[in-house]
Write a protein that holds these residues in place. Structure first.
Motif, PDB file in Angstrom:
ATOM      1  N   VAL A  84       0.837  -1.205   0.000  1.00 57.40           N
ATOM      2  CA  VAL A  84       0.000   0.000   0.000  1.00 57.40           C
ATOM      3  C   VAL A  84       0.868   1.250   0.000  1.00 57.40           C
ATOM      4  N   LEU A  85       1.897   1.264   0.840  1.00 59.51           N
ATOM      5  CA  LEU A  85       2.761   2.443   0.911  1.00 59.51           C
ATOM      6  C   LEU A  85       3.503   2.665  -0.401  1.00 59.51           C
ATOM      7  N   LEU A  86       4.023   1.589  -0.998  1.00 56.50           N
ATOM      8  CA  LEU A  86       4.713   1.739  -2.273  1.00 56.50           C
ATOM      9  C   LEU A  86       3.787   2.328  -3.328  1.00 56.50           C
ATOM     10  N   ARG A  87       2.541   1.858  -3.372  1.00 56.12           N
ATOM     11  CA  ARG A  87       1.590   2.384  -4.345  1.00 56.12           C
ATOM     12  C   ARG A  87       1.287   3.853  -4.069  1.00 56.12           C
ATOM     13  N   ALA A  88       1.123   4.200  -2.807  1.00 52.01           N
ATOM     14  CA  ALA A  88       0.825   5.596  -2.463  1.00 52.01           C
ATOM     15  C   ALA A  88       1.982   6.513  -2.846  1.00 52.01           C
ATOM     16  N   LEU A  89       3.218   6.051  -2.640  1.00 53.64           N
ATOM     17  CA  LEU A  89       4.383   6.851  -3.019  1.00 53.64           C
ATOM     18  C   LEU A  89       4.517   6.939  -4.529  1.00 53.64           C
ATOM     19  N   ASP A  90       4.359   5.804  -5.205  1.00 54.78           N
ATOM     20  CA  ASP A  90       4.566   5.773  -6.648  1.00 54.78           C
ATOM     21  C   ASP A  90       3.503   6.579  -7.388  1.00 54.78           C
ATOM     22  N   SER A  91       2.284   6.603  -6.861  1.00 57.32           N
ATOM     23  CA  SER A  91       1.205   7.359  -7.506  1.00 57.32           C
ATOM     24  C   SER A  91       1.276   8.849  -7.213  1.00 57.32           C
ATOM     25  N   GLY A  92       2.088   9.245  -6.229  1.00 58.55           N
ATOM     26  CA  GLY A  92       2.179  10.652  -5.850  1.00 58.55           C
ATOM     27  C   GLY A  92       1.067  11.107  -4.934  1.00 58.55           C
ATOM     28  N   ARG A  93       0.264  10.169  -4.422  1.00 61.71           N
ATOM     29  CA  ARG A  93      -0.848  10.565  -3.542  1.00 61.71           C
ATOM     30  C   ARG A  93      -0.360  11.070  -2.193  1.00 61.71           C
ATOM     31  N   VAL A  94       0.777  10.560  -1.750  1.00 60.74           N
ATOM     32  CA  VAL A  94       1.317  11.016  -0.475  1.00 60.74           C
ATOM     33  C   VAL A  94       2.680  11.655  -0.715  1.00 60.74           C
ATOM     34  N   ASP A  95       2.993  12.626   0.107  1.00 58.80           N
ATOM     35  CA  ASP A  95       4.289  13.281   0.078  1.00 58.80           C
ATOM     36  C   ASP A  95       5.223  12.505   1.003  1.00 58.80           C
ATOM     37  N   GLY A  96       6.256  11.875   0.429  1.00 55.92           N
ATOM     38  CA  GLY A  96       7.124  11.002   1.205  1.00 55.92           C
ATOM     39  C   GLY A  96       7.771  11.677   2.400  1.00 55.92           C
ATOM     40  N   PRO A  97       8.453  12.808   2.222  1.00 58.81           N
ATOM     41  CA  PRO A  97       9.075  13.462   3.380  1.00 58.81           C
ATOM     42  C   PRO A  97       8.070  13.836   4.456  1.00 58.81           C
ATOM     43  N   GLU A  98       6.895  14.334   4.044  1.00 58.76           N
ATOM     44  CA  GLU A  98       5.887  14.716   5.037  1.00 58.76           C
ATOM     45  C   GLU A  98       5.381  13.486   5.783  1.00 58.76           C
ATOM     46  N   LEU A  99       5.177  12.376   5.068  1.00 60.59           N
ATOM     47  CA  LEU A  99       4.679  11.153   5.694  1.00 60.59           C
ATOM     48  C   LEU A  99       5.663  10.638   6.731  1.00 60.59           C
ATOM     49  N   PHE A 100       6.928  10.479   6.350  1.00 62.40           N
ATOM     50  CA  PHE A 100       7.901   9.918   7.286  1.00 62.40           C
ATOM     51  C   PHE A 100       8.182  10.881   8.436  1.00 62.40           C
TER      52      PHE A 100
END
Length: 275
Positions: free
Chosen positions: A190-206
């Motif tokens: 799920v996380l890989l898909r969210a990152l790859d699709s651009g739906r979530v901002d990686g730096p903000e999430l972590f």
């Protein structure tokens, strides 16, 4: 030695060589990195602290990047640039990224590059087979020990090798177990898909996770050692809407093959500069 060929026979074979290709996956990203072992003219590193994910790096259009610092003395450290993205950089691109992080972000001042390292870790939700013959097993990164969403490999590898050693000691079939629980692998997908699709901002999430989740629990989560209720509490501290959307679409996504890039293996290279 000396280029001679030898044939060896064994009851069991455990193969940790990187595979030439990957099974088809819904999402595949690369965690690729380049680092300098540096020596500075003045003491600038805190030997009691490790920078694991420093997001003060320029963020790529697709994926995320960060720096990290592993000090070995007040004047020496490994300074590394890492990206999660679909493609590795050029050698010049890596050098420019590490130089920016060392000089413009960390402001190390006068420093000498003692050695370099570079490498690529595949982060995929593809099912990785752990057996390729009646007595031949894949182990380590080749056998699924890499955590798809974080790149963690060593702890998973240690779980596999402990289980194999215990089975051999007891005279049992020594098939390496899955290095990470099924629940963890599903969350990673799920996380890989969210990152790859651009739906979530990686730096903000972590950054949100490190700020809002107790550190001991988060480290256990990254290693797949949390219970379901702990996973739920951590999940509620992520962008719930985009993560749910990514989870719901996963069953409908086709699995596609992924061509592994030709990139230099992890290793130490000779020093080349002083600045």
């Amino acid at each position: 030695a000396h280029g001679r060929t030898r044939v060896l026979s064994a009851r069991w074979v455990f193969d940790s060589r990187p595979p030439g290709s990957l099974p088809a996956a819904r999402t595949t990203l690369l965690q690729h990195f380049h680092g300098w072992f540096v020596r500075t003219a003045r003491p600038v590193f805190d030997t009691a602290a490790v920078e694991l994910m420093d997001f003060r790096t320029p963020q790529p259009a697709h994926g995320l990047s960060f720096g990290y610092v592993l000090p070995t003395s007040p004047c020496e450290a490994l300074v590394e640039y890492t990206e999660f993205s679909a493609h590795p950089l050029t050698p010049d691109g890596y050098e420019a990224a590490v130089s920016h992080y060392a000089d413009d972000v960390l402001r190390l001042g006068e420093r000498q590059v003692l050695a370099r390292e570079t490498g690529v870790i595949t982060m995929t939700d593809a099912p990785v087979p752990r057996q390729t013959g009646a007595s031949v097993f894949r182990i380590g990164a080749a056998g699924g020990a890499t955590r798809p969403a974080t790149g963690y490999t060593f702890a998973g590898l240690q779980r596999q090798t402990r289980a194999v050693a215990d089975a051999l000691r007891r005279g049992r079939y020594p098939a390496p177990p899955a290095a990470h629980p099924l629940r963890s692998r599903l969350m990673d997908a799920v996380l890989l898909r969210a990152l790859d699709s651009g739906r979530v901002d990686g730096p903000e999430l972590f950054s949100r996770l490190f700020a809002r989740v107790p550190m001991a629990r988060l480290l256990r989560f990254l290693d797949g050692d949390t219970r379901p209720h702990e996973d739920l509490s951590i999940g509620l501290r992520t962008p719930v809407g985009p993560m749910l959307r990514s989870a719901l679409e996963l069953p409908r996504l086709p699995r596609r093959p992924f061509d592994l890039p030709t990139a230099p293996a992890t290793g130490h290279l000779p020093p080349t500069e002083t600045a």
